[in-house]
Design a protein around this motif. Structure first.
Motif, short mmCIF file in Angstrom:
data_model
loop_
_atom_site.label_atom_id
_atom_site.label_comp_id
_atom_site.label_asym_id
_atom_site.label_seq_id
_atom_site.Cartn_x
_atom_site.Cartn_y
_atom_site.Cartn_z
N SER A 128 39.24 19.66 -26.23
CA SER A 128 39.49 19.81 -24.79
C SER A 128 38.43 20.72 -24.19
O SER A 128 38.15 21.80 -24.74
N ASP A 179 39.68 23.00 -13.78
CA ASP A 179 40.69 24.05 -13.60
C ASP A 179 40.13 25.13 -12.67
O ASP A 179 39.22 25.87 -13.06
N ALA A 222 39.84 28.53 -14.17
CA ALA A 222 39.03 28.71 -15.39
C ALA A 222 38.03 29.84 -15.20
O ALA A 222 37.32 29.90 -14.19
N ASN A 271 35.55 26.80 -21.12
CA ASN A 271 36.56 26.91 -22.16
C ASN A 271 36.55 25.68 -23.05
O ASN A 271 36.67 24.55 -22.57
N ALA A 314 45.08 22.97 -12.83
CA ALA A 314 44.37 22.27 -13.90
C ALA A 314 44.74 20.79 -13.94
O ALA A 314 45.93 20.44 -13.92
N ARG A 342 37.54 22.68 -20.65
CA ARG A 342 38.15 23.12 -19.39
C ARG A 342 37.14 23.99 -18.63
O ARG A 342 36.69 25.02 -19.14
N LYS A 343 36.79 23.55 -17.42
CA LYS A 343 35.81 24.29 -16.63
C LYS A 343 36.24 24.30 -15.16
O LYS A 343 37.02 23.47 -14.71
N THR A 351 43.50 16.97 -15.86
CA THR A 351 42.66 16.17 -16.75
C THR A 351 42.10 14.99 -15.97
O THR A 351 42.86 14.27 -15.31
N ILE A 391 38.82 18.61 -18.47
CA ILE A 391 39.77 19.18 -17.52
C ILE A 391 39.02 20.01 -16.47
O ILE A 391 38.11 20.78 -16.80
#
Length: 258
Positions: free
Chosen positions: A136, A203, A206, A210, A161, A138-139, A163, A201
């Motif tokens: 995953s 987010d 964030a 991540n 967040a 996540r940014k 996806t 994702i």
């Protein structure tokens, strides 16, 4: 040790600056188009001129197209090539070309872990029995701007967040060359591009870039989560990515033993 660098953007300039501070490493040449206006290392105008400086190692920091255009030439010259644009190897034909060049007596193709930790553990798990790998990324919205994510989700409207893509590692690496190189490194270390599952994702909360993954198999289970701050000059790039290169280069030079 003598090194040469292809590309002088956010990562290339960062790497050159840090290597210049290491007395045991000489940056013999930098190839970039257009040529950098200021650079602490000698600039050259072609891959041939770069190789003429006889580096022990070439570091590619210029993107997928640069690897396609110069990678085989460097390796067939007998020179080791350290690749930043790992995601380009999601192109099966390019990966085969570079590996064939190395196998036929050329230099080695070296792949750093980049912004992702735990790559050595994944390689060990593959030998011990690896069944699944799920990643995953996540940014924050700003890190996804200028990418296909803009057509998949309204980045400016995201309030929590979400996806926006679930796919295999090959699709992610090819569609998001500036954001998903880590998934290519993970795929190459583990189950390959098709069997490595990816979730991307966006987010707003964030803090940095991540990355997390879960790997399961006969060996047991590995879970890793990394939060990396970004390069001030490029929010798509985790600051760990260039430091991974620097560590790999120092290991190659014998300056780091582990």
């Amino acid at each position: 040790m003598k090194v040469a660098v292809i590309g002088y953007g956010a990562i290339g300039s960062f790497v050159v600056a840090h290597l210049n501070a290491e007395p045991s490493i000489e940056v013999a040449a930098v190839f970039s188009l257009p040529p950098p206006l200021t650079c602490p290392a000698p600039g050259v105008g072609s891959i041939e001129a770069l190789l003429a400086t006889r580096p022990d190692l070439v570091i590619e920091c210029a993107g997928h197209q640069a690897l396609r255009e110069a990678g085989e030439t460097v390796i067939r010259n007998g020179t080791d090539l350290l690749v930043v644009s790992v995601g380009a190897l999601a192109d099966a034909a390019l990966e085969r070309t570079l590996r064939d060049a190395a196998a036929s007596g050329g230099g080695r193709l070296l792949i750093p872990g980049g912004a992702l930790g735990g790559i050595d553990a994944i390689s060990a798990a593959r030998e011990a029995g690896l069944d699944s790998v799920e990643y995953s990324g996540r940014k924050a919205p700003a890190a996804w701007k200028g990418t296909p994510a803009e057509k998949m989700i309204a980045l400016n409207a995201v309030t929590s967040a979400e996806t926006f893509l679930e796919c295999d590692a090959r699709t992610a690496a090819l569609q998001f060359p500036q954001n998903a190189n880590v998934v290519a490194a993970l795929a190459l270390a583990g189950l390959g591009f098709e069997k490595t599952k990816v979730r991307l994702i966006v987010d707003p909360a964030a803090n940095g870039n991540n990355h997390s993954f879960v790997a399961r198999g006969a060996f047991g289970e590995i879970t890793a989560t990394i939060r990396s701050t970004t390069l001030p000059s490029n929010p798509k790039t985790s600051v760990l990515a260039p430091f991974s290169l620097i560590q790999t280069i120092k290991k190659r030079a014998g300056l780091i033993l582990a």
